[in-house]
Write an enzyme that holds these catalytic residues in place. Structure first.
Site, PDB file in Angstrom:
ATOM      1  N   ARG A  23       0.814  -1.244   0.000  1.00 11.12           N
ATOM      2  CA  ARG A  23       0.000   0.000   0.000  1.00 11.12           C
ATOM      3  C   ARG A  23       0.837   1.280   0.000  1.00 11.12           C
ATOM      4  NH1 ARG A  23      -2.896  -3.166   3.731  1.00 11.12           N
ATOM      5  NH2 ARG A  23      -4.592  -4.231   2.662  1.00 11.12           N
ATOM      6  N   LYS A  75       3.970  11.467 -11.261  1.00 11.31           N
ATOM      7  CA  LYS A  75       3.068  10.648 -12.089  1.00 11.31           C
ATOM      8  C   LYS A  75       3.753   9.310 -12.338  1.00 11.31           C
ATOM      9  CE  LYS A  75       0.305  13.937 -14.698  1.00 11.31           C
ATOM     10  NZ  LYS A  75      -0.031  14.441 -16.041  1.00 11.31           N
ATOM     11  N   GLU A 105      10.652  17.665 -24.741  1.00  9.65           N
ATOM     12  CA  GLU A 105      10.035  18.107 -23.476  1.00  9.65           C
ATOM     13  C   GLU A 105      10.673  19.423 -23.002  1.00  9.65           C
ATOM     14  OE1 GLU A 105       7.359  16.628 -22.437  1.00  9.65           O
ATOM     15  OE2 GLU A 105       7.480  14.470 -22.836  1.00  9.65           O
ATOM     16  N   LYS A 141       8.890  22.785 -14.168  1.00 10.47           N
ATOM     17  CA  LYS A 141       7.984  21.690 -13.790  1.00 10.47           C
ATOM     18  C   LYS A 141       7.681  21.742 -12.291  1.00 10.47           C
ATOM     19  CE  LYS A 141       6.459  17.100 -14.309  1.00 10.47           C
ATOM     20  NZ  LYS A 141       6.459  15.860 -15.042  1.00 10.47           N
ATOM     21  N   GLU A 171      -3.215  17.658 -11.060  1.00 10.91           N
ATOM     22  CA  GLU A 171      -3.755  18.075 -12.355  1.00 10.91           C
ATOM     23  C   GLU A 171      -5.240  18.416 -12.314  1.00 10.91           C
ATOM     24  OE1 GLU A 171      -1.751  16.185 -15.717  1.00 10.91           O
ATOM     25  OE2 GLU A 171      -3.629  16.305 -16.815  1.00 10.91           O
ATOM     26  N   ARG A 173      -1.714  22.047 -14.220  1.00  9.29           N
ATOM     27  CA  ARG A 173      -0.710  21.033 -14.589  1.00  9.29           C
ATOM     28  C   ARG A 173      -0.947  20.440 -15.975  1.00  9.29           C
ATOM     29  NH1 ARG A 173       2.114  16.183 -11.017  1.00  9.29           N
ATOM     30  NH2 ARG A 173       3.214  15.278 -12.786  1.00  9.29           N
ATOM     31  N   ASN A 212       1.049  18.903 -20.716  1.00  8.96           N
ATOM     32  CA  ASN A 212       0.716  17.906 -21.736  1.00  8.96           C
ATOM     33  C   ASN A 212       0.617  18.507 -23.131  1.00  8.96           C
ATOM     34  OD1 ASN A 212       0.474  15.501 -20.148  1.00  8.96           O
ATOM     35  ND2 ASN A 212      -1.298  16.476 -19.200  1.00  8.96           N
ATOM     36  N   HIS A 263       0.762  16.290 -26.172  1.00  6.80           N
ATOM     37  CA  HIS A 263       0.696  14.887 -25.747  1.00  6.80           C
ATOM     38  C   HIS A 263      -0.555  14.171 -26.245  1.00  6.80           C
ATOM     39  CE1 HIS A 263       4.040  16.129 -23.314  1.00  6.80           C
ATOM     40  NE2 HIS A 263       4.130  14.977 -22.674  1.00  6.80           N
ATOM     41  N   HIS A 281       0.268  10.938 -27.874  1.00  6.09           N
ATOM     42  CA  HIS A 281      -0.139   9.618 -27.372  1.00  6.09           C
ATOM     43  C   HIS A 281      -0.857   8.831 -28.470  1.00  6.09           C
ATOM     44  CE1 HIS A 281      -0.048  10.762 -22.811  1.00  6.09           C
ATOM     45  NE2 HIS A 281       1.142  10.509 -23.316  1.00  6.09           N
ATOM     46  N   HIS A 306       8.459   8.429 -27.157  1.00 13.26           N
ATOM     47  CA  HIS A 306       7.501   9.365 -26.567  1.00 13.26           C
ATOM     48  C   HIS A 306       7.837  10.818 -26.972  1.00 13.26           C
ATOM     49  CE1 HIS A 306       4.800  11.067 -23.559  1.00 13.26           C
ATOM     50  NE2 HIS A 306       5.802  11.825 -23.140  1.00 13.26           N
TER      51      HIS A 306
HETATM   52  P1  NAD Z   1      13.121   5.059 -21.871  1.00 12.27           P
HETATM   53  O1  NAD Z   1      12.957   4.937 -20.443  1.00 12.27           O
HETATM   54  O2  NAD Z   1      12.595   3.967 -22.737  1.00 12.27           O
HETATM   55  O3  NAD Z   1      14.676   5.235 -22.194  1.00 12.27           O
HETATM   56  C1  NAD Z   1      15.081   5.371 -23.503  1.00 12.27           C
HETATM   57  C2  NAD Z   1      16.192   4.361 -23.882  1.00 12.27           C
HETATM   58  O4  NAD Z   1      17.440   4.846 -23.419  1.00 12.27           O
HETATM   59  C3  NAD Z   1      16.014   2.996 -23.269  1.00 12.27           C
HETATM   60  O5  NAD Z   1      16.464   2.034 -24.199  1.00 12.27           O
HETATM   61  C4  NAD Z   1      16.936   3.057 -22.069  1.00 12.27           C
HETATM   62  O6  NAD Z   1      17.356   1.787 -21.648  1.00 12.27           O
HETATM   63  C5  NAD Z   1      18.082   3.844 -22.627  1.00 12.27           C
HETATM   64  N1  NAD Z   1      18.892   4.574 -21.666  1.00 12.27           N
HETATM   65  C6  NAD Z   1      18.460   5.195 -20.556  1.00 12.27           C
HETATM   66  N2  NAD Z   1      19.456   5.915 -20.029  1.00 12.27           N
HETATM   67  C7  NAD Z   1      20.537   5.693 -20.785  1.00 12.27           C
HETATM   68  C8  NAD Z   1      21.856   6.190 -20.746  1.00 12.27           C
HETATM   69  N3  NAD Z   1      22.241   7.078 -19.846  1.00 12.27           N
HETATM   70  N4  NAD Z   1      22.727   5.774 -21.690  1.00 12.27           N
HETATM   71  C9  NAD Z   1      22.323   4.919 -22.671  1.00 12.27           C
HETATM   72  N5  NAD Z   1      21.066   4.451 -22.784  1.00 12.27           N
HETATM   73  C10 NAD Z   1      20.185   4.847 -21.837  1.00 12.27           C
HETATM   74  O7  NAD Z   1      12.489   6.412 -22.442  1.00 12.27           O
HETATM   75  P2  NAD Z   1      12.367   7.891 -21.840  1.00 12.27           P
HETATM   76  O8  NAD Z   1      12.289   8.763 -23.020  1.00 12.27           O
HETATM   77  O9  NAD Z   1      13.355   8.170 -20.797  1.00 12.27           O
HETATM   78  O10 NAD Z   1      10.942   7.877 -21.122  1.00 12.27           O
HETATM   79  C11 NAD Z   1       9.763   7.674 -21.842  1.00 12.27           C
HETATM   80  C12 NAD Z   1       8.693   7.223 -20.881  1.00 12.27           C
HETATM   81  O11 NAD Z   1       8.484   8.234 -19.913  1.00 12.27           O
HETATM   82  C13 NAD Z   1       7.362   6.970 -21.532  1.00 12.27           C
HETATM   83  O12 NAD Z   1       6.847   5.753 -21.053  1.00 12.27           O
HETATM   84  C14 NAD Z   1       6.504   8.123 -21.084  1.00 12.27           C
HETATM   85  O13 NAD Z   1       5.141   7.798 -21.008  1.00 12.27           O
HETATM   86  C15 NAD Z   1       7.083   8.418 -19.748  1.00 12.27           C
HETATM   87  N6  NAD Z   1       6.866   9.792 -19.283  1.00 12.27           N
HETATM   88  C16 NAD Z   1       6.385   9.966 -18.040  1.00 12.27           C
HETATM   89  C17 NAD Z   1       6.206  11.235 -17.545  1.00 12.27           C
HETATM   90  C18 NAD Z   1       5.747  11.434 -16.128  1.00 12.27           C
HETATM   91  O14 NAD Z   1       5.452  12.569 -15.757  1.00 12.27           O
HETATM   92  N7  NAD Z   1       5.718  10.402 -15.331  1.00 12.27           N
HETATM   93  C19 NAD Z   1       6.534  12.341 -18.336  1.00 12.27           C
HETATM   94  C20 NAD Z   1       7.036  12.128 -19.603  1.00 12.27           C
HETATM   95  C21 NAD Z   1       7.207  10.837 -20.075  1.00 12.27           C
HETATM   96  N1  GLY Z   2       4.472  15.052 -18.065  1.00 14.40           N
HETATM   97  C1  GLY Z   2       3.267  15.664 -17.656  1.00 14.40           C
HETATM   98  C2  GLY Z   2       3.113  15.803 -16.200  1.00 14.40           C
HETATM   99  O1  GLY Z   2       3.969  15.426 -15.440  1.00 14.40           O
HETATM  100  O2  GLY Z   2       2.114  16.298 -15.748  1.00 14.40           O
END
Ligand code: NAD
Ligand code: GLY
Length: 362
Positions: free
Chosen positions: A121, A143, A185, A227, A237, A241, A245, A248, A252, A265
């Site tokens: 939990r 998030k 971003e 942010k 949100e 907030r 997006n 997005h 998406h 992404h």
């Molecule tokens: P990712 O986590 O898939 O990483 C991208 C690639 O880079 C992967 O293959 C990873 O293994 C590799 N990698 C990571 N760090 C590395 C490094 N230092 N050197 C070499 N390779 C490395 O992608 P991302 O772009 O980091 O994240 C995308 C995800 O984040 C999506 O799922 C998206 O929905 C999510 N997201 C969430 C929020 C939020 O607020 N929570 C905001 C934006 C995006």
């Molecule tokens: N990436 C959008 C948010 O964190 O609200």
């Protein structure tokens, strides 16, 4: 370790937390003050583990540190792989006092945060983002979640980390396509809230693309500051907030249509922001010259400016209908009032949306 560690705080009352930004922090900075008990579970993936896992263990001197290594990729951001985190926690008898550490990009960060929100939990977690995208966006703000085959990030929870450690050196191993995805971003913050930052990005983009450490640190700091400000005002949100997006909803739809992982992404968000800017222009908020600036910047970041070939306006409409911002079937979008100012709105002409989709689909 560098002696210039920059710190920002996300101000959320008793859930406030620091963001540390600097070079050489992995393996050097003692993070035990962020650990409530004496046990830690590092969650990472099979690409990042060989690069940074051993160093990260050294950030927790005196703690018992376990690890779980997930398969890499957005296509693994699902229930089945999430369950491996719970398996590892239970097999190693982690209690409610454990702390999870998300070592990786946004996929690892979102999944680890969601596991932390659910395990017994709710337990603590720390973000150690290693992609540009995760350093400027996903590691901050709480998030967390996973994808559903019918929609991106459709299952999740708000769960804030205890702290965020950003080691800018990790960006040196990042593939160029991932750097560009992160820059989408970064550009977003300029477009939604900071015209001065947008102008700085226009000047500085060549240095950012070529991984100039000083420029990257400045971009990360300004992005996280933006942010943190927004999240502090609207954690869950309820209103403001949602401007984070920008692009997005279109993005998406592209990610889901293309199959998770085929379009990054950030790539989808880059094209999506241009589509949102186009719709804003059709509504009279932006000029053609503004649109040119946005398109030039997105191209300069190495991002695509059109959706995948074969994606139709109907595909967009169908996929955008499941967006989390929609209220009772009414599509809501983030549009620009000007470069540097955004709004969440339902008040756009359906004909303009249809024209934007037709203009971009090919
Ligand atoms: P990712 O986590 O898939 O990483 C991208 C690639 O880079 C992967 O293959 C990873 O293994 C590799 N990698 C990571 N760090 C590395 C490094 N230092 N050197 C070499 N390779 C490395 O992608 P991302 O772009 O980091 O994240 C995308 C995800 O984040 C999506 O799922 C998206 O929905 C999510 N997201 C969430 C929020 C939020 O607020 N929570 C905001 C934006 C995006
Ligand atoms: N990436 C959008 C948010 O964190 O609200």
């Amino acid at each position: 370790m560098t002696d210039t560690v920059q710190q920002l705080n996300v101000e959320l009352g008793d859930r406030s937390y620091p963001i540390l930004i600097g070079a050489g922090l992995l393996g050097a900075r003692d993070l035990t003050a962020w650990v409530a008990g004496s046990r830690v579970m590092i969650v990472t993936n099979d690409t990042i583990a060989p690069l940074y896992l051993e160093a990260t263990r050294r950030n927790f001197p005196g703690c018992r540190v376990d690890e779980v290594v997930l398969p890499d990729g957005e296509s693994h951001k699902n229930w089945e792989v999430l369950n491996r985190i719970f398996d590892a926690l239970l097999e190693n008898t982690h209690s409610r006092k454990t702390t999870l550490v998300a070592l990786g990009g946004g996929v690892v960060g979102d999944m680890t945060g969601f596991a932390a929100a659910c395990y017994q939990r709710g337990v603590d977690f720390i973000q150690v983002p290693t992609t540009l995208l995760s350093q400027v966006d996903s590691s901050v703000g709480g998030k967390t979640g996973i994808n559903h085959p019918l929609g991106k990030n459709m299952v999740g929870a708000f769960h804030q980390p205890r702290g965020v450690l950003i080691d800018t050196d990790t960006l040196q191993s990042l593939p160029p396509r991932e750097v560009s995805a992160g820059l989408a971003e970064v550009i977003k913050y300029g477009l939604i809230r900071d015209a001065g930052f947008l102008a700085w990005l226009e000047e500085t983009m060549p240095r950012l693309v070529s991984l100039d450490a000083e420029a990257l640190t400045e971009a990360i700091y300004r992005s996280c500051a933006c942010k943190a400000e927004v999240v502090a005002q609207d954690e869950r949100e309820g209103g403001l907030r949602a401007i984070l997006n920008l692009g997005h909803t279109f993005g998406h739809a592209i990610e889901t249509w293309a199959g998770y992982g085929n379009w990054l992404h950030g790539e989808a968000v880059g094209t999506g922001m241009l589509m949102a800017a186009d719709l804003s222009r059709r509504g009279g908020a932006l000029t053609a010259a503004d649109m040119d600036r946005v398109e030039r910047l997105i191209r300069a970041a190495g991002l695509p400016v059109v959706p995948p070939a074969g994606m139709t306006p109907d595909d967009f409409m169908r996929l955008m209908a499941v967006d989390k911002k929609n209220v009772e079937g009414q599509l809501r979008l983030i549009l620009l009032r000007s470069l540097g100012e955004a709004e969440v709105t339902e008040a756009f002409a359906p004909g303009d949306l249809s024209d934007t989709l037709t203009a971009f689909c090919h």
